[in-house]
Design a protein around this motif. Sequence first.
Motif, PDB file in Angstrom:
ATOM      1  N   ASP A   1       0.875  -1.178   0.000  1.00  0.00           N
ATOM      2  CA  ASP A   1       0.000   0.000   0.000  1.00  0.00           C
ATOM      3  C   ASP A   1       0.909   1.225   0.000  1.00  0.00           C
ATOM      4  OD1 ASP A   1      -1.810   2.048   0.364  1.00  0.00           O
ATOM      5  OD2 ASP A   1      -2.926   1.023   1.955  1.00  0.00           O
TER       6      ASP A   1
ATOM      7  N   ALA B   1       9.634   3.217   8.697  1.00  0.00           N
ATOM      8  CA  ALA B   1       9.160   2.329   7.633  1.00  0.00           C
ATOM      9  C   ALA B   1       9.901   0.994   7.684  1.00  0.00           C
ATOM     10  CB  ALA B   1       9.334   2.993   6.273  1.00  0.00           C
TER      11      ALA B   1
ATOM     12  N   LEU C   1       2.542   7.566   6.026  1.00  0.00           N
ATOM     13  CA  LEU C   1       3.221   7.311   7.295  1.00  0.00           C
ATOM     14  C   LEU C   1       4.550   8.058   7.352  1.00  0.00           C
ATOM     15  CD1 LEU C   1       3.826   5.848   9.977  1.00  0.00           C
ATOM     16  CD2 LEU C   1       4.739   3.959   8.592  1.00  0.00           C
ATOM     17  N   THR C   2       5.363   7.915   6.324  1.00  0.00           N
ATOM     18  CA  THR C   2       6.675   8.562   6.352  1.00  0.00           C
ATOM     19  C   THR C   2       6.555  10.082   6.345  1.00  0.00           C
ATOM     20  OG1 THR C   2       6.915   8.276   3.951  1.00  0.00           O
ATOM     21  CG2 THR C   2       7.925   6.603   5.369  1.00  0.00           C
TER      22      THR C   2
ATOM     23  N   GLN D   1       6.171  -6.441  10.394  1.00  0.00           N
ATOM     24  CA  GLN D   1       5.211  -7.132   9.537  1.00  0.00           C
ATOM     25  C   GLN D   1       5.782  -8.454   9.034  1.00  0.00           C
ATOM     26  OE1 GLN D   1       4.116  -3.993   6.751  1.00  0.00           O
ATOM     27  NE2 GLN D   1       2.160  -3.767   7.809  1.00  0.00           N
TER      28      GLN D   1
ATOM     29  N   ALA E   1      -0.221   4.489   1.677  1.00  0.00           N
ATOM     30  CA  ALA E   1      -0.237   4.432   3.141  1.00  0.00           C
ATOM     31  C   ALA E   1       1.178   4.564   3.707  1.00  0.00           C
ATOM     32  CB  ALA E   1      -0.881   3.135   3.612  1.00  0.00           C
ATOM     33  N   VAL E   2       2.140   3.916   3.063  1.00  0.00           N
ATOM     34  CA  VAL E   2       3.529   4.024   3.529  1.00  0.00           C
ATOM     35  C   VAL E   2       4.042   5.447   3.335  1.00  0.00           C
ATOM     36  CG1 VAL E   2       5.905   3.225   3.154  1.00  0.00           C
ATOM     37  CG2 VAL E   2       4.016   1.579   3.162  1.00  0.00           C
TER      38      VAL E   2
ATOM     39  N   LEU F   1       0.048   0.837  10.614  1.00  0.00           N
ATOM     40  CA  LEU F   1       0.277   2.079   9.868  1.00  0.00           C
ATOM     41  C   LEU F   1      -0.487   3.238  10.485  1.00  0.00           C
ATOM     42  CD1 LEU F   1       0.236   0.935   6.153  1.00  0.00           C
ATOM     43  CD2 LEU F   1       1.979   2.356   7.196  1.00  0.00           C
ATOM     44  N   GLU F   2      -1.747   3.012  10.764  1.00  0.00           N
ATOM     45  CA  GLU F   2      -2.576   4.071  11.337  1.00  0.00           C
ATOM     46  C   GLU F   2      -2.084   4.468  12.726  1.00  0.00           C
ATOM     47  OE1 GLU F   2      -3.889   1.180  10.109  1.00  0.00           O
ATOM     48  OE2 GLU F   2      -4.663   1.947   8.218  1.00  0.00           O
TER      49      GLU F   2
ATOM     50  N   LEU G   1       8.620  -0.981  10.717  1.00  0.00           N
ATOM     51  CA  LEU G   1       7.304  -1.518  10.407  1.00  0.00           C
ATOM     52  C   LEU G   1       7.436  -2.747   9.511  1.00  0.00           C
ATOM     53  CD1 LEU G   1       4.206  -1.405  10.439  1.00  0.00           C
ATOM     54  CD2 LEU G   1       4.359   0.176   8.499  1.00  0.00           C
TER      55      LEU G   1
ATOM     56  N   SER H   1       1.173   6.468  12.412  1.00  0.00           N
ATOM     57  CA  SER H   1       0.890   7.813  11.898  1.00  0.00           C
ATOM     58  C   SER H   1       0.309   8.696  12.989  1.00  0.00           C
ATOM     59  CB  SER H   1      -0.073   7.757  10.711  1.00  0.00           C
ATOM     60  OG  SER H   1       0.590   7.321   9.554  1.00  0.00           O
TER      61      SER H   1
END
Length: 85
Positions: free
Chosen positions: A23, A47, A30-31, A54, A26-27, A64-65, A50, A68
């Motif tokens: 995604d 990242a 996040l960054t 994962q 989304a990444v 991710l959420e 994460l 963030s």
Amino acid sequence: MNVLEEWTALVCRELGVDPARVDREAVLDLTRDVAHGVARPAAPLTAYLLGLAQGAGTAPEDALERLSAMARNWEQATTETRKDA
């Protein structure tokens, strides 16, 4: 196909990752949140962490959420922590 899409496809092929599992937006979100809310060098590190979580199966589904949100609230959280110390 733009450069980012080409790069993502190439890296996925090199690492044996299914591109459908990435995604990218989304990444990138996040960054962005980490770079602006915490510090720029923290963005790629976050990242990477994460990805490790994962890959190990230890990252929560909403990682991710959550990360963030942590980044967006970083200043407030650290201010409160400093007050308590």
